[in-house]
Design a protein around this motif. Structure first.
Motif, PDB file in Angstrom:
ATOM      1  N   PHE A 136      24.440  55.761  54.863  1.00  0.00           N
ATOM      2  CA  PHE A 136      24.649  56.760  53.817  1.00  0.00           C
ATOM      3  C   PHE A 136      23.350  57.549  53.647  1.00  0.00           C
ATOM      4  O   PHE A 136      22.292  56.963  53.412  1.00  0.00           O
ATOM      5  CB  PHE A 136      25.017  56.096  52.486  1.00  0.00           C
ATOM      6  N   ALA A 137      23.437  58.869  53.771  1.00  0.00           N
ATOM      7  CA  ALA A 137      22.262  59.728  53.674  1.00  0.00           C
ATOM      8  C   ALA A 137      22.144  60.318  52.273  1.00  0.00           C
ATOM      9  O   ALA A 137      23.136  60.496  51.568  1.00  0.00           O
ATOM     10  CB  ALA A 137      22.351  60.857  54.698  1.00  0.00           C
ATOM     11  N   VAL A 138      20.910  60.638  51.874  1.00  0.00           N
ATOM     12  CA  VAL A 138      20.703  61.308  50.596  1.00  0.00           C
ATOM     13  C   VAL A 138      21.187  62.750  50.705  1.00  0.00           C
ATOM     14  O   VAL A 138      21.134  63.359  51.781  1.00  0.00           O
ATOM     15  CB  VAL A 138      19.224  61.282  50.169  1.00  0.00           C
ATOM     16  N   PRO A 139      21.660  63.345  49.599  1.00  0.00           N
ATOM     17  CA  PRO A 139      22.138  64.727  49.646  1.00  0.00           C
ATOM     18  C   PRO A 139      21.018  65.734  49.902  1.00  0.00           C
ATOM     19  O   PRO A 139      21.266  66.779  50.515  1.00  0.00           O
ATOM     20  CB  PRO A 139      22.752  64.941  48.255  1.00  0.00           C
ATOM     21  N   GLN A 148      34.076  52.999  49.197  1.00  0.00           N
ATOM     22  CA  GLN A 148      33.297  53.954  49.983  1.00  0.00           C
ATOM     23  C   GLN A 148      32.707  53.287  51.222  1.00  0.00           C
ATOM     24  O   GLN A 148      32.669  53.894  52.298  1.00  0.00           O
ATOM     25  CB  GLN A 148      32.185  54.548  49.109  1.00  0.00           C
ATOM     26  N   LEU A 149      32.256  52.051  51.074  1.00  0.00           N
ATOM     27  CA  LEU A 149      31.712  51.335  52.224  1.00  0.00           C
ATOM     28  C   LEU A 149      32.795  51.092  53.274  1.00  0.00           C
ATOM     29  O   LEU A 149      32.577  51.322  54.469  1.00  0.00           O
ATOM     30  CB  LEU A 149      31.096  50.010  51.778  1.00  0.00           C
ATOM     31  N   THR A 150      33.952  50.647  52.833  1.00  0.00           N
ATOM     32  CA  THR A 150      35.054  50.420  53.769  1.00  0.00           C
ATOM     33  C   THR A 150      35.429  51.703  54.498  1.00  0.00           C
ATOM     34  O   THR A 150      35.643  51.701  55.723  1.00  0.00           O
ATOM     35  CB  THR A 150      36.281  49.868  53.023  1.00  0.00           C
ATOM     36  N   SER A 151      35.485  52.798  53.765  1.00  0.00           N
ATOM     37  CA  SER A 151      35.821  54.083  54.372  1.00  0.00           C
ATOM     38  C   SER A 151      34.779  54.485  55.410  1.00  0.00           C
ATOM     39  O   SER A 151      35.125  54.971  56.492  1.00  0.00           O
ATOM     40  CB  SER A 151      35.939  55.154  53.293  1.00  0.00           C
ATOM     41  N   ALA A 152      33.505  54.270  55.092  1.00  0.00           N
ATOM     42  CA  ALA A 152      32.434  54.624  56.033  1.00  0.00           C
ATOM     43  C   ALA A 152      32.511  53.776  57.293  1.00  0.00           C
ATOM     44  O   ALA A 152      32.343  54.279  58.411  1.00  0.00           O
ATOM     45  CB  ALA A 152      31.075  54.454  55.360  1.00  0.00           C
ATOM     46  N   ASP A 192      28.847  56.623  60.342  1.00  0.00           N
ATOM     47  CA  ASP A 192      27.956  57.750  60.091  1.00  0.00           C
ATOM     48  C   ASP A 192      28.674  58.857  59.324  1.00  0.00           C
ATOM     49  O   ASP A 192      29.898  58.860  59.207  1.00  0.00           O
ATOM     50  CB  ASP A 192      27.407  58.317  61.402  1.00  0.00           C
ATOM     51  N   GLY A 193      27.869  59.795  58.811  1.00  0.00           N
ATOM     52  CA  GLY A 193      28.444  60.970  58.173  1.00  0.00           C
ATOM     53  C   GLY A 193      28.679  60.851  56.695  1.00  0.00           C
ATOM     54  O   GLY A 193      29.171  61.793  56.070  1.00  0.00           O
ATOM     55  N   SER A 194      28.338  59.710  56.078  1.00  0.00           N
ATOM     56  CA  SER A 194      28.557  59.531  54.646  1.00  0.00           C
ATOM     57  C   SER A 194      27.336  59.975  53.845  1.00  0.00           C
ATOM     58  O   SER A 194      26.195  59.840  54.302  1.00  0.00           O
ATOM     59  CB  SER A 194      28.871  58.066  54.331  1.00  0.00           C
ATOM     60  N   THR A 195      27.584  60.494  52.652  1.00  0.00           N
ATOM     61  CA  THR A 195      26.513  60.949  51.767  1.00  0.00           C
ATOM     62  C   THR A 195      26.544  60.146  50.478  1.00  0.00           C
ATOM     63  O   THR A 195      27.612  59.847  49.943  1.00  0.00           O
ATOM     64  CB  THR A 195      26.682  62.446  51.440  1.00  0.00           C
ATOM     65  N   LEU A 196      25.380  59.807  49.986  1.00  0.00           N
ATOM     66  CA  LEU A 196      25.295  59.048  48.749  1.00  0.00           C
ATOM     67  C   LEU A 196      25.795  59.873  47.566  1.00  0.00           C
ATOM     68  O   LEU A 196      25.586  61.084  47.500  1.00  0.00           O
ATOM     69  CB  LEU A 196      23.855  58.617  48.491  1.00  0.00           C
ATOM     70  N   THR A 197      26.429  59.189  46.629  1.00  0.00           N
ATOM     71  CA  THR A 197      26.967  59.815  45.429  1.00  0.00           C
ATOM     72  C   THR A 197      26.089  59.472  44.234  1.00  0.00           C
ATOM     73  O   THR A 197      25.788  58.289  43.998  1.00  0.00           O
ATOM     74  CB  THR A 197      28.400  59.313  45.146  1.00  0.00           C
ATOM     75  N   THR A 198      25.676  60.483  43.480  1.00  0.00           N
ATOM     76  CA  THR A 198      24.874  60.235  42.280  1.00  0.00           C
ATOM     77  C   THR A 198      25.754  59.644  41.194  1.00  0.00           C
ATOM     78  O   THR A 198      26.800  60.195  40.843  1.00  0.00           O
ATOM     79  CB  THR A 198      24.224  61.535  41.766  1.00  0.00           C
ATOM     80  N   ALA A 199      25.312  58.502  40.658  1.00  0.00           N
ATOM     81  CA  ALA A 199      26.037  57.856  39.559  1.00  0.00           C
ATOM     82  C   ALA A 199      25.393  58.154  38.215  1.00  0.00           C
ATOM     83  O   ALA A 199      26.080  58.418  37.235  1.00  0.00           O
ATOM     84  CB  ALA A 199      26.089  56.349  39.785  1.00  0.00           C
TER      85      ALA A 199
END
Length: 322
Positions: free
Chosen positions: A123-126, A161-165, A171-178
């Motif tokens: 998961f990459a930072v935005p 989200q982890l399962t989906s990634a 690859d290709g996932s972006t971190l979500t701000t909580a």
């Protein structure tokens, strides 16, 4: 901890001197060595323990290598070499309940299968140009929370989200701000290390995170989203790794070689200091874990990363009496 080169230079020579100062009248404080780390530039930052096996995992902030120490052994081995999956630095580490190792670097978080050492997800930072990922913890429901020290935000990765990634190839996932604590913590100049260590309580009710620059401890309510400072009578400046257990918080403070034990009130809205120890032999302690009444504390030697001669081998301290 996640220090920039400028931050390291600022802290050089600040790690304290002389013997430990112990203001408690409890069990005798003692700091020995739990195990050693290989290599001349390990400069460790994060540590995690597998609660099932007792194996320890330590990350190198200088190279990105991950070391493993099997339970009962006194010397770590390389688990993931430096440069694995392009990672050249490692900060926060955590082992989850599904036999996976989470590792943060300044711009993302990687998740590994401990059995196969395969990277499952990234998961990459935005905003990589303005972010500095630091520490992380896993809540009881399996959600991961990660601090961004430059942006004063907490990201979230849910189990879904982890399962989906993983299903998408990793690859290709972006971190979500909580949670965004800008305006909650004191303002700081750009690219100052603020939010650092983070811990979820055992009931999944709240998170605690420490602001290294401002010296405050903050509570995030996981049900309401409310964010507030945990009131206390002392500054926790240089606060880094946290361990939360049974209403107590153990805290490493890297810039003054201090370990603190705090007592929270029933609602975790205020704290008192039960004990503090200043010990120069901790060599800029960053992160810690607690197991079987022992604290395992990272001796980072970060003050020597930008210059100077590190004391070899690098070691993890075994602290008792705190």
């Amino acid at each position: 901890m996640g220090l920039s080169l400028a931050g390291l230079l600022t802290l050089t020579g600040m790690a304290g001197t002389a013997v430990a100062e112990d203001d408690g009248a409890e069990a005798k404080y003692k700091a020995g060595t739990a195990f050693t780390l290989p290599g001349p530039r390990a400069f460790p930052e994060g540590i995690a323990v597998d609660g099932r096996t007792g194996d320890f995992y330590v990350g190198s902030y200088a190279t990105g290598a991950i070391f493993r120490t099997p339970a009962g052994q006194q010397a770590a081995e390389v688990f993931l070499p430096d440069g694995t999956d392009g990672r050249t630095t490692a900060a926060g580490l955590k082992v989850d309940a599904s036999n996976r190792l989470w590792v943060t670097d300044p711009k993302g978080v990687m998740v590994y299968d401990l059995a196969t050492r395969k990277r499952l997800a990234h998961f990459a930072v935005p905003s990589p140009e303005s972010s500095l990922l630091n520490d992380l913890d896993i809540a009881p429901d399996g959600t991961a929370y990660i601090t961004d020290s430059y942006l004063a935000v907490v990201y979230r990765v849910t189990p879904a989200q982890l399962t989906s990634a993983i299903d998408a190839g990793g690859d290709g996932s972006t971190l979500t701000t909580a949670y965004n604590l800008t305006g909650v913590i004191p303002p700081q100049p750009a690219k100052t290390v603020t939010l650092n260590g983070i811990e979820a309580d055992a009931t999944g009710s709240y998170l605690l995170t420490v602001d290294s620059a401002g010296g405050g401890l903050y509570r995030i309510d996981l049900r309401s989203g409310a964010m507030q400072k945990v009131t206390g009578t002392v500054s926790l400046k240089y606060g880094d790794g946290l361990h939360l257990e049974s209403g107590k918080v153990w805290l490493a403070q890297y810039g003054n070689d201090t370990l603190s034990r705090l007592r929270l009130n029933a609602g975790a809205t205020s704290f008192t200091v039960e004990r503090q120890v200043v010990d120069a032999t901790l060599e800029m302690p960053t992160t810690l874990v607690r197991r079987n009444s022992h604290l395992y504390v990272v001796r980072s030697q970060f003050d020597k990363m930008a210059g100077g001669t590190a004391e070899l081998p690098f070691t993890i301290a075994d602290v008792t009496g705190l």
